[in-house]
Design an enzyme around this catalytic site. Structure first.
Site, mmCIF file in Angstrom:
data_model
loop_
_atom_site.group_PDB
_atom_site.id
_atom_site.type_symbol
_atom_site.label_atom_id
_atom_site.label_comp_id
_atom_site.label_asym_id
_atom_site.label_seq_id
_atom_site.Cartn_x
_atom_site.Cartn_y
_atom_site.Cartn_z
ATOM 1 N N GLU A 1 1.018 -1.186 0.043
ATOM 2 C CA GLU A 1 0.013 -0.085 0.015
ATOM 3 C C GLU A 1 0.732 1.197 -0.173
ATOM 4 O O GLU A 1 0.551 2.164 0.873
ATOM 5 C CB GLU A 1 -1.029 -0.021 1.142
ATOM 6 C CG GLU A 1 -2.014 -1.042 0.970
ATOM 7 C CD GLU A 1 -3.260 -0.805 2.047
ATOM 8 O OE1 GLU A 1 -4.228 -1.616 1.826
ATOM 9 O OE2 GLU A 1 -2.654 -0.536 3.121
ATOM 10 N N GLU B 1 -5.770 -8.085 -0.894
ATOM 11 C CA GLU B 1 -6.621 -7.936 0.332
ATOM 12 C C GLU B 1 -7.892 -7.552 0.214
ATOM 13 O O GLU B 1 -8.138 -6.760 -0.883
ATOM 14 C CB GLU B 1 -5.635 -6.854 1.292
ATOM 15 C CG GLU B 1 -4.691 -6.905 1.806
ATOM 16 C CD GLU B 1 -3.940 -5.803 2.712
ATOM 17 O OE1 GLU B 1 -4.859 -4.962 3.032
ATOM 18 O OE2 GLU B 1 -2.642 -5.802 2.794
#
Length: 479
Positions: free
Chosen positions: A176, A376
């Site tokens: 991320e 995710e």
């Protein structure tokens, strides 16, 4: 069309959120080890100079996966996992980050872990830096604002690639990496780059610092990709973005333009990884920040040479943005307007399954059919342990089913190339954003509360057998 043969069904975690054993076997402190626990209403405090006595640092013990991984992997194998996404704790391998010789005990732990996964037929999917780096690199070098970290990361990556070249095929560099765009959310800038801003730092100053750190990480990622390919050409090395799509609040053209600007904060990070260069809009972003990142003469060639093999991303929610709100608060350009068409979770996150299909289509179109990997996706919720010991998390099943349905439409109808799906927190672990245990995502319940109390006993939730059925049918049986 069905999902491809060999589709990588599994689950995802991060070392600092489940391993515990924060100082076992020579491990050094990481930036995750100085994050105190918070909750849905209390931001996590960063003790950047080191841990303080009497404070609760959840990563220190987490769920003790370090000592219990064999039993946990057996449960994942029972569900039929084809892959397991986790990370290597950088400070287990190089405790301070700048050593020239790695810590053998740390390397040996991941040998054991990967061997255990492979013995169960589970493919390791490994992130090199998932919200952690050695704290020593922050204290002694200023974190990713310092180009020296490029060399330190390259040494770390090369060490891991060589050691595990016959055990790990799928890799990701930074987790991320784009979260740090939100420079007024201190947690994400710390976890992505080891940066703590001064309270007096202006929006422009924060953006300049962040953009420089991100550039250094881009170069480090590209160099790692090049090193990995030289060690094993069969490696598949991807990027990983937190992909929160931003919709216009209304059909007002001003809102549409505002949403386009917000999405550029996603593409800024994706384009460099996938295309090997900054998009034309980067000049505008740098002008807004008041300065462009300082770049070395060799950076352009490194970025072009080190493009990733696949696009990994997380998807939890969508956002809306309105020009009027940005005009009143210019730093809110990433959007936080409510969406009247979707519900929200207990933590206020929009539940928007169709947003996942939207993201898959957008990435596919922008990057010419690149392989994608949903690494995710999940629902953080309060789970209730019933009197008979069961955990009836039908709400989690409903959430995941709706997202998998949209994922399949993106493949079947839209022609997206998707290689796998790993729901987040397949076993309950410490929440990164809040430091809580009671914000649960897993198919496997772990007996531990926010204060650290509990037996750490593992229990199968209702969703455990549901996901087992989904995997066995390659996503055909979602009932």
């Amino acid at each position: 069309m069905a999902l491809r043969d060999g589709f990588l069904w599994g689950g995802a975690v991060a070392a600092n959120q489940l391993e515990g054993a924060y100082n076992d076997d020579g491990k050094g402190l990481s930036i995750a080890d100085v994050l105190r626990a918070g909750d849905v209403n209390t931001p996590r405090v960063i003790d950047k100079d080191g841990p303080l006595s009497g404070m609760n640092y959840p990563s220190w013990s987490a769920i003790d996966f370090y000592h219990r991984y064999e039993g946990d992997i057996a449960l994942m194998a029972e569900m039929g996992f084809k892959c397991f996404r986790t990370s290597i704790a950088w400070s287990r391998i190089f405790p301070n980050g700048d050593e020239t010789t790695p810590n053998e005990a740390g390397l040996a732990f991941y040998d054991r872990l990967f061997d255990c996964l492979l013995a169960h037929g589970i493919e390791p999917v490994i992130t090199l830096s998932h919200f952690e780096m050695p704290l020593g690199l922050v204290k002694n070098y200023g974190g990713w604002t310092n180009r020296k970290c490029i060399d330190f990361f390259a040494r770390y990556a090369e060490t891991c690639f060589k050691r595990y070249q016959h055990k790990v095929k799928y890799w990701m560099t930074f987790n991320e990496i784009n979260n740090q765009s939100d420079v007024f959310y201190p947690f994400v800038v710390w976890t992505d780059s080891g940066i703590v801003f001064k309270d007096s730092d202006s929006f422009k100053t924060r953006r300049q610092i962040m953009l420089q750190a991100a550039h250094n990480e881009f170069v480090a990622s590209a160099r790692a990709v090049a090193i990995g390919r030289s060690i094993n050409p069969n490696f598949r090395i991807g990027c990983m973005l937190g992909f929160v799509p931003v919709y216009p609040k209304t059909s007002n053209p001003d809102d549409i333009l505002a949403a386009q600007r917000a999405m550029e904060e996603r593409w800024y990070f994706g384009d460099v990884h996938v295309l090997g260069n900054y998009g034309s809009y980067a000049d505008r972003i740098w002008e807004e920040a008041g300065a462009a990142p300082v770049m070395a003469p060799s950076d352009e060639a490194e970025l072009q040479y080190g493009c990733v093999d696949y696009f990994g991303f997380s998807y939890y929610m969508s956002r809306c943005v309105s020009a009027a709100k940005i005009n009143s608060t210019p730093t809110n350009f990433l959007g936080d307007d409510s969406n009247d068409y979707v519900k929200v979770s207990d933590w206020g996150w929009a539940i928007d399954p169709k947003g996942l299909r939207y993201v898959l289509r957008e990435i596919d179109g922008r990057y010419n059919g690149i392989d994608q990997f949903i690494v995710e996706n999940g629902l953080g919720a309060y789970d209730k342990l019933e009197a008979d010991g069961s955990i009836n998390d039908q709400y989690r099943i409903d959430y995941l089913r709706a997202h998998i349905e949209q994922m399949k439409l993106a493949v079947d109808v839209d022609g997206v190339s998707l290689i796998g799906y790993t729901p987040w927190g397949c076993i309950d672990l410490v929440s990164a954003g809040t430091g809580e245990m009671e914000k649960r995502y897993g198919f496997i319940y772990v007996d531990k509360d926010n204060k650290g109390n509990g037996t750490l006993e593992r229990k199968r939730k209702l969703s455990f057998n549901w996901y087992k059925k989904v995997i066995a049918s390659n996503g055909e049986d979602l009932a």
